[in-house]
Design a protein around this motif. Structure first.
Motif, PDB file in Angstrom:
ATOM      1  N   PHE A   4       9.680  10.678   5.297  1.00  0.00           N
ATOM      2  CA  PHE A   4       8.555  10.110   6.031  1.00  0.00           C
ATOM      3  C   PHE A   4       8.249   8.701   5.522  1.00  0.00           C
ATOM      4  N   TYR A   5       8.097   8.556   4.204  1.00  0.00           N
ATOM      5  CA  TYR A   5       7.788   7.247   3.627  1.00  0.00           C
ATOM      6  C   TYR A   5       8.962   6.282   3.753  1.00  0.00           C
ATOM      7  N   ARG A   6      10.176   6.796   3.611  1.00  0.00           N
ATOM      8  CA  ARG A   6      11.359   5.954   3.760  1.00  0.00           C
ATOM      9  C   ARG A   6      11.436   5.389   5.177  1.00  0.00           C
ATOM     10  N   GLY A   7      11.091   6.214   6.160  1.00  0.00           N
ATOM     11  CA  GLY A   7      11.080   5.760   7.555  1.00  0.00           C
ATOM     12  C   GLY A   7      10.032   4.695   7.799  1.00  0.00           C
ATOM     13  N   PHE A   8       8.848   4.865   7.210  1.00  0.00           N
ATOM     14  CA  PHE A   8       7.798   3.855   7.342  1.00  0.00           C
ATOM     15  C   PHE A   8       8.224   2.547   6.692  1.00  0.00           C
ATOM     16  N   ALA A   9       8.902   2.624   5.542  1.00  0.00           N
ATOM     17  CA  ALA A   9       9.369   1.420   4.860  1.00  0.00           C
ATOM     18  C   ALA A   9      10.362   0.669   5.743  1.00  0.00           C
ATOM     19  N   GLN A  10      11.282   1.389   6.364  1.00  0.00           N
ATOM     20  CA  GLN A  10      12.263   0.738   7.223  1.00  0.00           C
ATOM     21  C   GLN A  10      11.596   0.130   8.451  1.00  0.00           C
ATOM     22  N   ARG A  11      10.620   0.825   9.007  1.00  0.00           N
ATOM     23  CA  ARG A  11       9.907   0.299  10.168  1.00  0.00           C
ATOM     24  C   ARG A  11       9.172  -0.992   9.812  1.00  0.00           C
ATOM     25  N   LYS A  18      10.730 -10.125  12.580  1.00  0.00           N
ATOM     26  CA  LYS A  18      10.264 -10.902  13.723  1.00  0.00           C
ATOM     27  C   LYS A  18       8.892 -11.523  13.495  1.00  0.00           C
ATOM     28  N   ALA A  19       8.351 -11.379  12.296  1.00  0.00           N
ATOM     29  CA  ALA A  19       6.975 -11.803  12.031  1.00  0.00           C
ATOM     30  C   ALA A  19       6.923 -13.214  11.438  1.00  0.00           C
ATOM     31  N   ASP A  20       5.729 -13.807  11.503  1.00  0.00           N
ATOM     32  CA  ASP A  20       5.503 -15.098  10.865  1.00  0.00           C
ATOM     33  C   ASP A  20       5.549 -14.909   9.338  1.00  0.00           C
ATOM     34  N   PRO A  21       5.672 -15.999   8.575  1.00  0.00           N
ATOM     35  CA  PRO A  21       5.844 -15.862   7.120  1.00  0.00           C
ATOM     36  C   PRO A  21       4.745 -15.072   6.416  1.00  0.00           C
ATOM     37  N   PHE A  22       3.483 -15.274   6.781  1.00  0.00           N
ATOM     38  CA  PHE A  22       2.390 -14.546   6.130  1.00  0.00           C
ATOM     39  C   PHE A  22       2.502 -13.053   6.395  1.00  0.00           C
ATOM     40  N   THR A  23       2.680 -12.699   7.656  1.00  0.00           N
ATOM     41  CA  THR A  23       2.776 -11.288   8.034  1.00  0.00           C
ATOM     42  C   THR A  23       4.038 -10.670   7.469  1.00  0.00           C
ATOM     43  N   ARG A  24       5.131 -11.435   7.436  1.00  0.00           N
ATOM     44  CA  ARG A  24       6.379 -10.933   6.868  1.00  0.00           C
ATOM     45  C   ARG A  24       6.182 -10.515   5.416  1.00  0.00           C
ATOM     46  N   ARG A  25       5.518 -11.375   4.639  1.00  0.00           N
ATOM     47  CA  ARG A  25       5.293 -11.046   3.227  1.00  0.00           C
ATOM     48  C   ARG A  25       4.456  -9.782   3.087  1.00  0.00           C
ATOM     49  N   LEU A  30       4.249  -3.955   1.924  1.00  0.00           N
ATOM     50  CA  LEU A  30       3.961  -2.598   2.384  1.00  0.00           C
ATOM     51  C   LEU A  30       5.215  -1.724   2.312  1.00  0.00           C
ATOM     52  N   ALA A  31       6.343  -2.280   2.720  1.00  0.00           N
ATOM     53  CA  ALA A  31       7.605  -1.530   2.647  1.00  0.00           C
ATOM     54  C   ALA A  31       7.929  -1.160   1.205  1.00  0.00           C
ATOM     55  N   GLN A  32       7.653  -2.058   0.283  1.00  0.00           N
ATOM     56  CA  GLN A  32       7.910  -1.766  -1.128  1.00  0.00           C
ATOM     57  C   GLN A  32       7.024  -0.614  -1.605  1.00  0.00           C
ATOM     58  N   ARG A  33       5.783  -0.604  -1.186  1.00  0.00           N
ATOM     59  CA  ARG A  33       4.882   0.494  -1.569  1.00  0.00           C
ATOM     60  C   ARG A  33       5.379   1.828  -1.008  1.00  0.00           C
ATOM     61  N   TYR A  34       5.827   1.816   0.251  1.00  0.00           N
ATOM     62  CA  TYR A  34       6.352   3.046   0.850  1.00  0.00           C
ATOM     63  C   TYR A  34       7.630   3.492   0.145  1.00  0.00           C
ATOM     64  N   ASP A  35       8.470   2.537  -0.262  1.00  0.00           N
ATOM     65  CA  ASP A  35       9.681   2.895  -1.013  1.00  0.00           C
ATOM     66  C   ASP A  35       9.324   3.589  -2.315  1.00  0.00           C
ATOM     67  N   GLY A  44       3.358   7.845  -7.220  1.00  0.00           N
ATOM     68  CA  GLY A  44       2.534   7.362  -6.118  1.00  0.00           C
ATOM     69  C   GLY A  44       2.584   5.862  -5.946  1.00  0.00           C
ATOM     70  N   ASP A  45       1.456   5.200  -6.128  1.00  0.00           N
ATOM     71  CA  ASP A  45       1.316   3.786  -5.817  1.00  0.00           C
ATOM     72  C   ASP A  45       0.922   3.008  -7.069  1.00  0.00           C
TER      73      ASP A  45
END
Length: 62
Positions: A4-11, A18-25, A30-35, A44-45
């Motif tokens: 579940f978390y791995r899927g969220f990280a990939q998403r 496709k995001a702007d630099p601020f949103t990309r970061r 967020l992906a790192q936290r889900y990983d 956990g976190d």
């Protein structure tokens, strides 16, 4: 639960492409936290908050 978390990280990573630099970061953070959550026994976190919650509130002295 790990998948579940791995899927969220990939998403989040897919959206970051496709995001702007601020949103990309933010999405990559967020992906790192889900990983981290997807790894069994990772605790956990463990990443700290960017801004401590105490900075948002005034503490009154009694």
């Amino acid at each position: 639960m790990e998948d579940f978390y791995r899927g969220f990280a990939q998403r989040a990573r897919d959206l970051a492409e496709k995001a702007d630099p601020f949103t990309r970061r933010r999405l990559l953070d967020l992906a790192q936290r889900y990983d981290l959550k997807s790894r069994p026994g990772s605790g956990g976190d463990p990443l700290p908050r960017a801004t401590p919650a105490a900075l948002f509130f005034r503490v009154r002295q009694a």
